[in-house]
Design an enzyme around this catalytic site. Structure first.
Site, PDB file in Angstrom:
ATOM      1  N   LYS A  22      54.447  39.368  14.680  1.00 48.95           N
ATOM      2  CA  LYS A  22      55.065  37.998  14.972  1.00 48.95           C
ATOM      3  C   LYS A  22      55.310  37.473  13.737  1.00 48.95           C
ATOM      4  O   LYS A  22      56.364  36.756  13.606  1.00 48.95           O
ATOM      5  CB  LYS A  22      54.596  37.122  16.334  1.00 48.95           C
ATOM      6  CG  LYS A  22      54.989  36.139  16.412  1.00 48.95           C
ATOM      7  CD  LYS A  22      54.222  35.121  17.645  1.00 48.95           C
ATOM      8  CE  LYS A  22      52.916  34.784  16.952  1.00 48.95           C
ATOM      9  NZ  LYS A  22      53.203  33.258  16.366  1.00 48.95           N
ATOM     10  N   ASN A  23      54.165  37.022  13.161  1.00 52.61           N
ATOM     11  CA  ASN A  23      54.262  36.013  12.006  1.00 52.61           C
ATOM     12  C   ASN A  23      55.078  36.548  10.666  1.00 52.61           C
ATOM     13  O   ASN A  23      55.785  35.503   9.889  1.00 52.61           O
ATOM     14  CB  ASN A  23      52.934  35.523  11.539  1.00 52.61           C
ATOM     15  CG  ASN A  23      52.208  34.625  12.705  1.00 52.61           C
ATOM     16  OD1 ASN A  23      52.754  34.045  13.677  1.00 52.61           O
ATOM     17  ND2 ASN A  23      50.889  34.281  12.405  1.00 52.61           N
ATOM     18  N   CYS A 117      50.199  20.537  16.423  1.00 55.29           N
ATOM     19  CA  CYS A 117      50.130  21.160  17.636  1.00 55.29           C
ATOM     20  C   CYS A 117      49.139  21.434  18.103  1.00 55.29           C
ATOM     21  O   CYS A 117      47.913  20.638  17.758  1.00 55.29           O
ATOM     22  CB  CYS A 117      50.636  22.578  16.997  1.00 55.29           C
ATOM     23  SG  CYS A 117      49.782  23.774  16.490  1.00 55.29           S
ATOM     24  N   ARG A 122      47.974  20.143  11.049  1.00 55.16           N
ATOM     25  CA  ARG A 122      49.021  21.048  10.490  1.00 55.16           C
ATOM     26  C   ARG A 122      49.999  20.270   9.762  1.00 55.16           C
ATOM     27  O   ARG A 122      51.238  20.582   9.902  1.00 55.16           O
ATOM     28  CB  ARG A 122      49.666  22.008  11.359  1.00 55.16           C
ATOM     29  CG  ARG A 122      48.708  22.842  12.319  1.00 55.16           C
ATOM     30  CD  ARG A 122      49.303  23.869  13.152  1.00 55.16           C
ATOM     31  NE  ARG A 122      49.561  25.195  12.708  1.00 55.16           N
ATOM     32  CZ  ARG A 122      50.018  26.169  13.014  1.00 55.16           C
ATOM     33  NH1 ARG A 122      50.225  26.191  14.469  1.00 55.16           N
ATOM     34  NH2 ARG A 122      50.174  27.286  12.221  1.00 55.16           N
ATOM     35  N   ASP A 305      43.140  33.410  13.503  1.00 54.24           N
ATOM     36  CA  ASP A 305      43.993  33.937  14.772  1.00 54.24           C
ATOM     37  C   ASP A 305      43.212  34.778  15.499  1.00 54.24           C
ATOM     38  O   ASP A 305      43.446  35.119  16.461  1.00 54.24           O
ATOM     39  CB  ASP A 305      45.176  34.424  14.565  1.00 54.24           C
ATOM     40  CG  ASP A 305      46.177  33.586  14.121  1.00 54.24           C
ATOM     41  OD1 ASP A 305      46.035  32.078  14.066  1.00 54.24           O
ATOM     42  OD2 ASP A 305      47.487  33.570  13.603  1.00 54.24           O
ATOM     43  N   ARG A 397      53.937  33.646  24.016  1.00 59.85           N
ATOM     44  CA  ARG A 397      54.655  33.151  22.799  1.00 59.85           C
ATOM     45  C   ARG A 397      54.378  34.422  21.674  1.00 59.85           C
ATOM     46  O   ARG A 397      55.062  34.501  20.562  1.00 59.85           O
ATOM     47  CB  ARG A 397      53.912  32.141  22.088  1.00 59.85           C
ATOM     48  CG  ARG A 397      54.254  30.614  22.967  1.00 59.85           C
ATOM     49  CD  ARG A 397      53.475  29.680  22.270  1.00 59.85           C
ATOM     50  NE  ARG A 397      54.379  29.281  20.905  1.00 59.85           N
ATOM     51  CZ  ARG A 397      54.238  28.068  20.354  1.00 59.85           C
ATOM     52  NH1 ARG A 397      53.876  27.131  20.991  1.00 59.85           N
ATOM     53  NH2 ARG A 397      55.121  28.238  19.439  1.00 59.85           N
TER      54      ARG A 397
HETATM   55  C1  UD1 Z   1      49.878  30.623   9.620  1.00 58.57           C
HETATM   56  C2  UD1 Z   1      50.195  31.546  10.884  1.00 58.57           C
HETATM   57  C3  UD1 Z   1      49.170  31.126  11.831  1.00 58.57           C
HETATM   58  C4  UD1 Z   1      47.805  31.393  11.266  1.00 58.57           C
HETATM   59  C5  UD1 Z   1      47.772  30.484   9.820  1.00 58.57           C
HETATM   60  C6  UD1 Z   1      46.521  30.861   9.271  1.00 58.57           C
HETATM   61  C7  UD1 Z   1      52.512  31.730  10.991  1.00 58.57           C
HETATM   62  C8  UD1 Z   1      53.867  31.363  11.661  1.00 58.57           C
HETATM   63  N1  UD1 Z   1      51.788  31.166  11.568  1.00 58.57           N
HETATM   64  O1  UD1 Z   1      50.179  29.388  10.057  1.00 58.57           O
HETATM   65  O2  UD1 Z   1      49.262  31.964  12.955  1.00 58.57           O
HETATM   66  O3  UD1 Z   1      46.909  30.755  12.045  1.00 58.57           O
HETATM   67  O4  UD1 Z   1      48.836  31.014   9.115  1.00 58.57           O
HETATM   68  O5  UD1 Z   1      46.365  32.307   8.979  1.00 58.57           O
HETATM   69  O6  UD1 Z   1      52.674  32.530  10.176  1.00 58.57           O
HETATM   70  N2  UD1 Z   1      47.850  23.044   5.148  1.00 58.57           N
HETATM   71  C9  UD1 Z   1      47.939  21.938   4.601  1.00 58.57           C
HETATM   72  N3  UD1 Z   1      49.239  21.659   4.074  1.00 58.57           N
HETATM   73  C10 UD1 Z   1      50.422  22.488   3.928  1.00 58.57           C
HETATM   74  C11 UD1 Z   1      50.188  23.704   4.575  1.00 58.57           C
HETATM   75  C12 UD1 Z   1      48.891  23.928   5.455  1.00 58.57           C
HETATM   76  O7  UD1 Z   1      47.313  20.988   4.648  1.00 58.57           O
HETATM   77  O8  UD1 Z   1      51.415  22.189   3.529  1.00 58.57           O
HETATM   78  C13 UD1 Z   1      46.705  23.618   5.868  1.00 58.57           C
HETATM   79  C14 UD1 Z   1      46.634  23.753   7.349  1.00 58.57           C
HETATM   80  O9  UD1 Z   1      46.489  22.663   7.826  1.00 58.57           O
HETATM   81  C15 UD1 Z   1      45.579  24.643   7.368  1.00 58.57           C
HETATM   82  C16 UD1 Z   1      45.507  25.578   6.289  1.00 58.57           C
HETATM   83  O10 UD1 Z   1      46.472  24.525   5.222  1.00 58.57           O
HETATM   84  O11 UD1 Z   1      44.445  24.048   7.703  1.00 58.57           O
HETATM   85  C17 UD1 Z   1      46.257  26.984   6.441  1.00 58.57           C
HETATM   86  O12 UD1 Z   1      47.521  26.693   7.183  1.00 58.57           O
HETATM   87  P1  UD1 Z   1      48.642  27.740   6.757  1.00 58.57           P
HETATM   88  O13 UD1 Z   1      48.308  28.981   6.160  1.00 58.57           O
HETATM   89  O14 UD1 Z   1      49.884  26.926   6.252  1.00 58.57           O
HETATM   90  O15 UD1 Z   1      49.045  27.977   8.281  1.00 58.57           O
HETATM   91  P2  UD1 Z   1      50.681  28.354   8.823  1.00 58.57           P
HETATM   92  O16 UD1 Z   1      51.531  28.725   7.928  1.00 58.57           O
HETATM   93  O17 UD1 Z   1      50.977  27.074   9.689  1.00 58.57           O
END
Ligand code: UD1
Length: 430
Positions: A22-23, A117, A122, A305, A397
């Site tokens: 999915k991701n 969320c 996030r 996850d 989802r």
């Molecule tokens: C993606 C996955 C999600 C998975 C996560 C971690 C998708 C659609 N979703 O989410 O299922 O749980 O990776 O493997 O692919 N962060 C910041 N600032 C930013 C970006 C991230 O502080 O600009 C923090 C987040 O709050 C979190 C960490 O970094 O604590 C990792 O987040 P991130 O890897 O970006 O997760 P997603 O891409 O949102």
């Protein structure tokens, strides 16, 4: 509102086939609009997050054709708007990939700022930092991110944390910028690699995806391609946890065992037998499982996850297990629900201390989010008696045909939508 009803106590056996990730698909389908040629993507999972994203792509004017349940063709030639409605970002956070895709292609994008969320706050500051470094002017106005660039150019970007979303979003925009971009401390998840491979198949020049340093040489334009999405390591891991939880013996097919190493290692520590074949994994259990400790980390560490699903297995594993969540701050919502089923879990900050009990008992519980919902399904299959799970929309989802695939492994689970049907199920299984 639909529910799952589950009669627990049946060891899972047989085989289950895993679908596309999915991701990875969320990133790839968005990347598909970055060319005006037609792109065909295969092995797309039929889950509601994907369908919500396809809705957002159609909304901005892309031509989206579902050729069959798992194949979509997309043409970005017909796109008329670079502005996405809040309604889409509310349904699917990953609509923020449209920022990178449209900024790269049109040098302009307008996407609502995703809020927090269910699993945490996030922020997307690292995405925006990357776009700014590439020369974009970013403004936040009326809850929207407006990104615009007259000269989108390469840059040297250091991510403060290895963010999956930021890595992919920056990779998209940088692919159509002039000059070279380097992303340091890049995320190494398999879906980052898949998103990069797909862009390369469209003519991008990305090297190093899957390592901490990604190098991108911008190209003028991208072209059409046909691409197959990688298998979903979280869907696969969820079935592995379910087989372990029920004391079963079954084969999880169509996987890349390397992607599952962290999950396999933890299940082995708990006493499961894991046999890796080329593209499948057999999980079996011989006797009572034991404790382990888990700390979630970016890939190749243990995936956040998979944390709830494995915690569900630990709820009846002998001994005290410590689960530390270091990615998202709100990922223990399943703990209260599991306690209603008899688990003994104490959550303190980002740590859950799980004292394995002999047996869970069926109860009525509520899915708080996607993976926590999957954890409750696993718990229901471990429990004595009948479990009813509300709010299963969250589970849909990310899991295609979850109940059907589990029935294929011998589980007693049904999808119902009335109290009458719940009663009927209970009468049938006693
Ligand atoms: C993606 C996955 C999600 C998975 C996560 C971690 C998708 C659609 N979703 O989410 O299922 O749980 O990776 O493997 O692919 N962060 C910041 N600032 C930013 C970006 C991230 O502080 O600009 C923090 C987040 O709050 C979190 C960490 O970094 O604590 C990792 O987040 P991130 O890897 O970006 O997760 P997603 O891409 O949102």
């Amino acid at each position: 509102m639909e529910q799952y009803v589950i009669k627990g106590g049946i060891p899972l056996t047989g085989e289950v086939e895993i679908g596309g990730a999915k991701n990875a698909a969320l990133a790839i389908l968005t990347e598909a609009i970055m060319t005006d040629d037609t792109v065909t993507i295969e092995n797309i999972p039929d889950v509601s997050d994907i369908n919500a994203l396809l809705g957002a792509l159609s909304y901005i004017g892309a031509t989206v054709d579902r050729i069959d349940r798992h194949t979509v063709s997309i043409s970005g030639e017909t796109i008329k708007s670079v502005s996405v409605e809040y309604e889409f970002i509310k349904k699917i956070r990953a609509s923020y990939y449209l920022l990178g895709a449209m900024l790269g292609k049109y040098k302009k994008a307008e996407v609502p700022l995703p809020g927090g969320c269910n699993i945490g706050s996030r922020p997307i500051d690292q995405h925006l930092k990357g776009f700014r470094a590439l020369g974009a002017v970013i403004q936040i106005k009326n809850g929207c991110i407006l990104a615009e660039a007259t000269n989108l150019h390469g840059a040297h970007i250091y991510l403060d944390m290895a963010s999956v979303g930021a890595t992919i979003n920056i990779m998209m925009a940088a692919s159509l910028a002039t000059g070279r971009t380097i992303i340091e401390n890049a995320a190494r998840e398999p879906h980052v690699v898949d998103a990069a491979n797909f862009l390369n198949s469209m003519g991008a020049n990305i090297k190093g995806a899957g390592t901490e340093v990604i190098r991108i040489k911008g190209v003028e334009k991208l072209h059409g391609s046909t691409y197959t999405v990688v298998p979903d390591m979280i869907e696969a891991g969820t079935y592995m946890a379910a087989i372990a939880a029920t004391g079963g013996d079954a084969i999880v097919k169509n996987v890349i065992p390397k992607h599952l190493e962290a999950t396999s290692a933890k299940l082995k520590e708990m006493g499961c037998i894991i046999e890796e074949m080329d593209d499948s994994i057999r999980v079996s259990v011989n006797g009572k499982l034991g404790k382990t400790h888990i700390k979630t980390q970016p890939y190749p560490g243990f995936p956040t996850d998979m944390q709830p699903q494995v915690a569900a297995v630990l709820s009846t594993s002998k001994g005290i297990s410590i689960v530390t969540e270091s990615i998202f701050e709100n990922r223990f919502k399943y703990a209260d629900e599991l306690m209603r089923m008899g688990a003994n879990i104490k959550v303190e900050g980002n740590t859950a201390i799980i004292d394995g009990v002999e047996q869970l008992t069926g109860a009525r519980v509520c899915a708080p989010d996607l993976r926590a919902g999957a954890a409750l399904v696993i718990a229901g299959m471990m429990a004595e008696g009948v479990t009813v799970i509300d709010d299963i929309v969250y589970i849909h989802r990310g899991y295609e045909d979850f109940d059907e695939k589990l029935r294929g492994l011998g589980a007693k689970i049904e999808r119902v939508n009335s109290e009458k049907e719940i009663q009927k199920f209970k009468l049938e299984v006693v």
